[in-house]
Design an enzyme around this catalytic site. Structure first.
Site: not given
Ligand code: COS
Length: 397
Positions: A127, A242, A281, A350, A354, A377, A379
Site C-alpha cells: 500500500s 489470498d 431470552q 452490550q 457499562g 488485507e 477492505t
Molecule cells: N491471485 C493471483 N493472481 C491474481 C489474483 C489472485 N488472487 N487476483 C488477480 N490476479 C491477477 C490475474 O492475472 C488477473 O487476471 P485473470 O483473472 O484474468 O487471471 C489479474 O491479476 C487482474 O485481476 P483483476 O481483474 O481482479 O484486477 P483488478 O485490478 O480489477 O482488481 C483487486 C484487483 C481490487 C481485487 C486488488 O487490487 C485487491 O485485492 N485490492 C485490495 C488490495 C489489498 O488487499 N490491500 C491490502 C494491502 S496489504 S494490508
C-alpha cells in the site's frame, strides 16, 4: 465422501498453543495495548516454539504445520491478542508466502529460512498513500540500473515496518495497467542505502503491532532480488493476500469464540430482576446469534484452509479456475470472518453493559482490535467486489 475432523496431531497442537497463549501472552495483553509496545519477549518465545514458521515446510526451516495447523495457531492467537495475530499474519501469511510460493530456491534459503525460524521479521510493503484498494495503481518505481534495479517511492500501513529485517516491496518496472501488469516484487534488506522509516501510526486497536511509513529513496537492489519474475508482482501480491485472508479469518474466529466465552461467563454472574441475565431470552438470543455465525465461520475457515493446502504452493501448477475459486473463497472467509468478529465483540460488550465499556475490561480492547479486520488485507467492500464479480463471471461453483 466428506470426512472432516482434526487429526490427533492437530488436536495436540491446539492444546499446546492454547497453553502457550494463556500463559505467555494473556498476562501481557492489556499492557501491550496500553503501551502500544511490540511484544518482543513473546515473539521470541513463539519463534523458539516454531510458531513464526508454522505453515512453512520443514525443509525451509518451518514447523511444517500446513494451512490447517497454521489456522489453528491463528485461531488460538485470535482468542488472546489480535496484535500478535497481525504481526504473525504480516510476517507469515503475507511475507513468507510471497517467498514460499514464488521465490527461487536461493531466495528461500536466504530469506525464508531465517524468517521461518523467527530470526528475521518480514514486512509486506504494497500500500501507498495513493494506492490502497486499487493496488495496481502504485507509484513506487524500480528502474533497471546496471546489475539490478533502483527502487524509489513511499509505502504506508506497513505492519512490522519497525521491527523487520526483510521487506517485500512492490514497484512498477513498466507502466502498470489496471490489471497490475508492470508491477514487480522485490526483497529488500534492512540497512540497504536509501531505505528509511517514517511515521509510526498511533492506532485505535492492534496497538502492539507497528504500522509504518517506509521510504525507498533510490534503493539499489541486485537482479536476484526479484521475486517471481519481472512483471509478476501483482500475482505475487494477490496470492499472498489470498493466503493471508484465510488466516485472518482464523484469527477472527478466535476473537468471536472468546467474545462468546466472555459474554456467557458474565451473563451467568450478573444478576438483575432477581436472576442471572443468562436466563433472559434477550441475552440467550444474542448468544445464539453469536454462536450460529461463529460456527459457520469455523466451517468456512477450515474448509478454505483445506482447499488451499490441497492446491499446494506452486502457482505455476494451478488451473485458472482453481486459483479463482481460492480467491473467491478466501475473500468470503475474510469478509464473513471479520464481520462475525465485529458482531460478536459488539454483542458481547452490550451484554457486559457499562462494565464492558471501561478500559479495564478485555472486551473493550477486543472491540477496538476487531475493527481493523474489516479494513486491512483488502477492505470488505473489495472482498465483496471480488466475490460478486467472480460469481457473475463463472457462476455458482
Ligand atoms: N491471485 C493471483 N493472481 C491474481 C489474483 C489472485 N488472487 N487476483 C488477480 N490476479 C491477477 C490475474 O492475472 C488477473 O487476471 P485473470 O483473472 O484474468 O487471471 C489479474 O491479476 C487482474 O485481476 P483483476 O481483474 O481482479 O484486477 P483488478 O485490478 O480489477 O482488481 C483487486 C484487483 C481490487 C481485487 C486488488 O487490487 C485487491 O485485492 N485490492 C485490495 C488490495 C489489498 O488487499 N490491500 C491490502 C494491502 S496489504 S494490508
Amino acid at each position: 465422501m466428506i470426512e472432516f475432523e482434526f487429526t490427533d496431531e492437530q488436536i495436540l497442537l491446539r492444546k499446546a498453543v492454547r497453553e502457550f497463549m494463556e500463559e505467555e501472552l494473556r498476562p501481557l495483553s492489556a499492557e501491550i495495548d496500553r503501551e502500544g509496545k511490540f511484544p518482543e519477549s513473546v515473539i521470541r518465545k513463539m519463534a523458539i516454539a516454531g510458531y513464526l514458521g508454522a505453515p512453512v515446510p520443514e525443509k525451509y526451516g518451518g514447523a511444517g504445520l500446513g494451512k490447517i495447523g497454521y489456522c489453528i495457531l491463528m485461531e488460538e492467537i485470535g482468542r488472546v491478542d489480535a496484535s500478535v495475530g497481525t504481526i504473525l499474519g504480516a510476517h507469515s501469511s503475507l511475507g513468507s508466502s510471497a517467498l514460499l510460493y514464488y521465490g527461487t530456491e536461493e531466495q528461500k534459503e536466504r530469506y525464508l529460512v531465517p524468517a521461518a525460524k523467527g530470526e528475521k521479521i518480514i514486512s509486506f510493503n504494497l500500500s501507498e498513500p495513493g494506492a490502497g484498494s486499487d493496488a495496481s495503481s502504485i507509484q513506487t518505481t524500480a528502474v533497471r540500473d546496471g546489475d539490478g534495479y533502483t527502487i524509489s517511492g513511499s509505502k504506508m500501513w506497513a505492519t512490522n515496518g519497525k521491527e523487520a529485517s526483510t521487506y517485500i516491496v512492490f514497484a512498477k518496472t513498466a507502466p502498470a495497467s489496471e490489471h497490475g501488469e508492470g508491477i514487480t516484487a522485490f526483497v529488500v534488506e534492512r540497512g540497504m542505502k536509501g531505505l528509511s522509516l517514517g511515521r509510526e501510526e498511533e492506532k485505535m486497536g492492534i496497538r502492539g503491532s507497528s504500522t509504518m511509513q517506509v521510504f525507498y529513496d533510490g534503493v539499489h537492489v541486485p537482479e536476484d532480488s526479484v521475486i517471481g519474475g519481472e512483471g509478476k508482482g501483482f500475482q505475487v501480491a494477490m496470492t499472498s493476500l489470498d493466503v493471508g485472508r484465510i488466516s485472518l479469518s482464523a484469527c477472527s474466529l478466535g476473537a468471536s469464540e472468546r467474545a462468546i466465552e466472555l459474554a456467557v461467563d458474565y451473563s451467568k454472574k450478573r444478576v438483575q430482576f432477581g436472576r442471572p441475565i443468562s436466563e433472559q431470552q434477550a441475552i440467550q438470543f444474542k448468544i445464539a446469534e453469536m454462536g450460529m455465525r461463529t460456527q459457520l465461520l469455523r466451517y468456512i475457515t477450515y474448509m478454505t484452509a483445506w482447499k488451499a493446502e490441497k492446491l499446494g504452493t506452486d502457482p505455476s501448477k494451478w488451473k485458472k479456475e482453481e486459483r479463482r475459486q481460492l480467491t473467491r473463497e478466501a475473500a468470503m472467509a475474510k469478509c464473513f470472518g471479520s464481520e462475525t468478529a465485529s458482531f460478536c465483540v459488539d454483542e458481547s460488550l452490550q451484554i457486559h453493559g457499562g462494565v464492558g465499556f471501561v478500559k479495564s475490561s478485555e472486551i473493550e480492547r477486543m472491540y477496538r482490535d476487531a475493527r481493523i479486520s474489516e479494513i486491512y488485507e483488502g477492505t470488505n467492500e473489495i472482498q465483496r467486489m471480488i466475490v460478486g464479480r467472480d460469481i457473475i463471471r463463472r457462476g455458482w461453483v
